[in-house]
Design a protein around this motif. Structure first.
Motif, PDB file in Angstrom:
ATOM      1  N   UNK A 162       0.804  -1.205   0.000  1.00  0.00           N
ATOM      2  CA  UNK A 162       0.000   0.000   0.000  1.00  0.00           C
ATOM      3  C   UNK A 162       0.840   1.259   0.000  1.00  0.00           C
ATOM      4  N   UNK A 163       0.161   2.396  -0.159  1.00  0.00           N
ATOM      5  CA  UNK A 163       0.847   3.688  -0.199  1.00  0.00           C
ATOM      6  C   UNK A 163       1.187   4.202   1.190  1.00  0.00           C
ATOM      7  N   UNK A 164       0.577   3.619   2.236  1.00  0.00           N
ATOM      8  CA  UNK A 164       0.825   4.072   3.603  1.00  0.00           C
ATOM      9  C   UNK A 164       1.207   2.883   4.485  1.00  0.00           C
ATOM     10  N   UNK A 165       2.425   2.333   4.306  1.00  0.00           N
ATOM     11  CA  UNK A 165       2.841   1.166   5.082  1.00  0.00           C
ATOM     12  C   UNK A 165       3.111   1.527   6.540  1.00  0.00           C
ATOM     13  N   UNK A 166       3.161   0.507   7.363  1.00  0.00           N
ATOM     14  CA  UNK A 166       3.573   0.692   8.751  1.00  0.00           C
ATOM     15  C   UNK A 166       5.060   1.046   8.754  1.00  0.00           C
ATOM     16  N   UNK A 167       5.428   2.081   9.492  1.00  0.00           N
ATOM     17  CA  UNK A 167       6.804   2.580   9.499  1.00  0.00           C
ATOM     18  C   UNK A 167       7.300   2.720  10.929  1.00  0.00           C
ATOM     19  N   UNK A 168       8.534   2.310  11.160  1.00  0.00           N
ATOM     20  CA  UNK A 168       9.220   2.538  12.423  1.00  0.00           C
ATOM     21  C   UNK A 168      10.283   3.601  12.195  1.00  0.00           C
ATOM     22  N   UNK A 169      10.362   4.563  13.107  1.00  0.00           N
ATOM     23  CA  UNK A 169      11.295   5.677  12.966  1.00  0.00           C
ATOM     24  C   UNK A 169      12.103   5.823  14.250  1.00  0.00           C
ATOM     25  N   UNK A 170      13.399   6.040  14.087  1.00  0.00           N
ATOM     26  CA  UNK A 170      14.290   6.304  15.225  1.00  0.00           C
ATOM     27  C   UNK A 170      15.166   7.496  14.882  1.00  0.00           C
ATOM     28  N   UNK A 171      15.182   8.473  15.785  1.00  0.00           N
ATOM     29  CA  UNK A 171      16.136   9.572  15.733  1.00  0.00           C
ATOM     30  C   UNK A 171      17.132   9.289  16.855  1.00  0.00           C
ATOM     31  N   UNK A 172      18.254   8.603  16.562  1.00  0.00           N
ATOM     32  CA  UNK A 172      19.145   8.136  17.631  1.00  0.00           C
ATOM     33  C   UNK A 172      19.644   9.239  18.551  1.00  0.00           C
ATOM     34  N   UNK A 173      19.801  10.459  18.017  1.00  0.00           N
ATOM     35  CA  UNK A 173      20.353  11.543  18.824  1.00  0.00           C
ATOM     36  C   UNK A 173      19.407  12.002  19.922  1.00  0.00           C
ATOM     37  N   UNK A 174      18.132  11.612  19.848  1.00  0.00           N
ATOM     38  CA  UNK A 174      17.206  11.909  20.945  1.00  0.00           C
ATOM     39  C   UNK A 174      17.690  11.233  22.225  1.00  0.00           C
ATOM     40  N   UNK A 175      18.133   9.999  22.091  1.00  0.00           N
ATOM     41  CA  UNK A 175      18.604   9.216  23.235  1.00  0.00           C
ATOM     42  C   UNK A 175      20.116   9.332  23.430  1.00  0.00           C
ATOM     43  N   UNK A 176      20.832   9.452  22.330  1.00  0.00           N
ATOM     44  CA  UNK A 176      22.299   9.512  22.342  1.00  0.00           C
ATOM     45  C   UNK A 176      22.735  10.805  21.661  1.00  0.00           C
ATOM     46  N   UNK A 177      22.778  11.924  22.388  1.00  0.00           N
ATOM     47  CA  UNK A 177      23.063  13.226  21.768  1.00  0.00           C
ATOM     48  C   UNK A 177      24.370  13.274  20.995  1.00  0.00           C
ATOM     49  N   UNK A 178      25.307  12.408  21.328  1.00  0.00           N
ATOM     50  CA  UNK A 178      26.572  12.391  20.605  1.00  0.00           C
ATOM     51  C   UNK A 178      26.447  11.965  19.162  1.00  0.00           C
TER      52      UNK A 178
END
Length: 490
Positions: A331-347
């Motif tokens: 489909x055009x709107x699949x289930x997506x997982x997103x991670x912004x690592x710097x949120x948890x690991x600012x380095x």
């Protein structure tokens, strides 16, 4: 090449776990990895900028904090810092609403309002028995659990998950739980997905959903360092194409059944070959790595504090997209997982630039470019995200197998996670790791307990091989520098 006790093919977390366990038993161990670096799904790279590190497959590791193998291996004592976000995962909804799973169970229940007491009844007992629940679900399912409360707690909760989404009545709570179940990458609802929802869901409030400081590769480095310190050898850039190349008493294969068929050829009995060919591979992941100029501008700012974000919409929408992927419909709107690592690991953010990691669940073998698919999904809940993107790289499901042969058609679970295949991986057998070929064992995620970075497939396969092939009945110690020496052969 000098004959060795053990040859391991593949250096993913399971291959390395098997190698570490056998080297600590005093055996000579050689690991063969076709890529230039070890790690499999733990590898990373600087894709766009020499200072910004991207995780190429796995980024968040609940099982590395919880599994019996890693609990004893003790990553922290080896300098691997597992950073646990205060919000394990979030699930944004339309109109700026969002459901949030805090590490703090009480805070999560407060946030869920009318469903807070139901969430507490669902997760609270599992949290109190977390080690037992985790060890039961991450076992080979061939013996009684140490904590008999674990199956008694799980059984009725899985049944209720199948029938009534565990009794949740508000959309945020239903979506929050369904998003965790979607990690099964298979049919929803199902027994297997229910078990995964309960395992991951309760771990959010127990040992957490941590990210390794500096990236997932730190876990692989710790495993490889321990192997070498116990006399093991790693050969990178070496693709094994036939078992006959390996001069070893025992061969451990961190590979799929498909690869075993290719490596063994006609040496496997016909009945076993037919069984391996029936092994079913599931839906796929399509991956995008973004380099961005600022944190993701979520419409709901609280989502920005989450270590992991699920983009699936309502429970009904998530069920539709996941079941469509199982049927081979993208489909055009699949289930997506997103991670912004710097949120948890600012380095991980350097000079105003930061990585963003994202997966879409798509049909096996899907050839679509995931960049526009995933960008649109993020934009729906974070308007303006596209304007922050400096660079991006998409890996369609069809290309994921080139990165790692253990992902056929993009199936990062190395086999569909169904009720049958959760227990009988890769074939129905009391010892699922041992093949009909003398001294040849499977130790990949295609064996119990299945996918995720827990090391248990490799650890359990190694224990089986130690008993059967080397008469080692004492389980090797895994802790760092315990001074106890290798296990004794008996």
């Amino acid at each position: 090449m000098t004959r060795v006790d053990v040859a391991v093919v593949g250096s993913g977390p399971n291959g390395l776990a098997a190698a570490v366990t056998m080297a600590r038993a005093g055996l000579s161990v050689h690991v063969h990895e076709q890529a230039a670096t070890v790690g499999g799904g733990l590898r990373g790279a600087t894709l766009f900028d020499s200072e910004v590190w991207h995780d190429l497959c796995a980024a968040v590791h609940p099982m590395a904090a919880a599994s019996a193998f890693f609990r004893e291996f003790d990553l922290a004592a080896r300098g691997v810092v597992l950073l646990r976000p205060s919000i394990a995962y979030a699930h944004p909804l339309d109109g700026g609403a969002a459901a949030v799973a805090y590490h703090d169970l009480a805070a999560t229940c407060d946030r869920l309002g009318p469903d807070g007491r139901r969430w507490q009844r669902l997760m609270g007992p599992l949290v109190r028995h977390s080690a037992g629940v985790t060890d039961f679900l991450l076992s080979g399912q061939r013996s009684l659990p140490d904590d008999l409360a674990a199956p008694l707690l799980l059984g009725p909760r899985i049944l209720e998950h199948l029938l009534r989404a565990n009794g949740m009545r508000t959309e945020p709570a239903r979506a929050l739980l369904t998003g965790v179940a979607a990690h099964a990458m298979g049919r929803l609802p199902s027994v297997a997905a229910g078990a995964i929802a309960l395992l991951l869901g309760h771990l959010a409030h127990a040992t957490g959903w941590p990210l390794p400081q500096g990236g997932s590769v730190r876990i692989a480095e710790a495993l490889a360092d321990d192997l070498r310190s116990h006399g093991g050898t790693v050969h990178t850039g070496h693709q094994v194409t036939d078992l006959a190349e390996l001069d070893a008493r025992v061969i451990m294969l961190d590979t799929t059944p498909r690869s075993l068929l290719a490596l063994a050829g006609d040496r496997l009995p016909q009945r076993y070959r037919r069984a391996l060919k029936r092994f079913h591979y599931g839906p796929a992941a399509a991956k995008v790595d973004f380099l961005v100029s600022e944190p993701i501008p979520w419409a709901n700012p609280e989502v920005g504090g989450a270590g992991t974000v699920h983009l699936g919409g309502t429970r009904a929408e998530t069920l539709t997209t996941e079941n469509s992927a199982v049927r081979g419909v993208g489909g055009a709107e699949p289930f997506v997982l997103v991670v912004d690592p710097a949120v948890t690991d600012p380095g991980r953010a350097v000079g105003g630039r930061r990585p963003v990691w994202a997966y879409a669940h798509v049909p096996n073998g899907d050839a679509r470019d995931p960049v526009p698919l995933i960008t649109r999904r993020i934009e729906k809940y974070a308007p303006g995200f596209a304007d922050t993107v400096i660079a991006s790289r998409g890996v369609p499901a069809t290309e994921y197998e080139s990165y790692n042969p253990n992902y056929p058609g993009g199936d990062i679970g190395a086999g569909a996670v169904t009720l049958t295949q959760s227990v009988f991986r890769p074939v129905p057998a009391w010892n699922p790791y041992r093949t009909p070929l003398p001294g040849v064992y499977l130790c990949s995620a295609s064996t119990p307990p299945g996918p995720s970075v827990h090391g248990m497939c490799g650890y359990l396969a190694a224990r089986a091989a130690l008993r059967a092939e080397f008469n080692v009945t004492t389980i090797p110690r895994l802790g760092p520098d315990d001074g106890a020496g290798p296990a004794q052969r008996r």
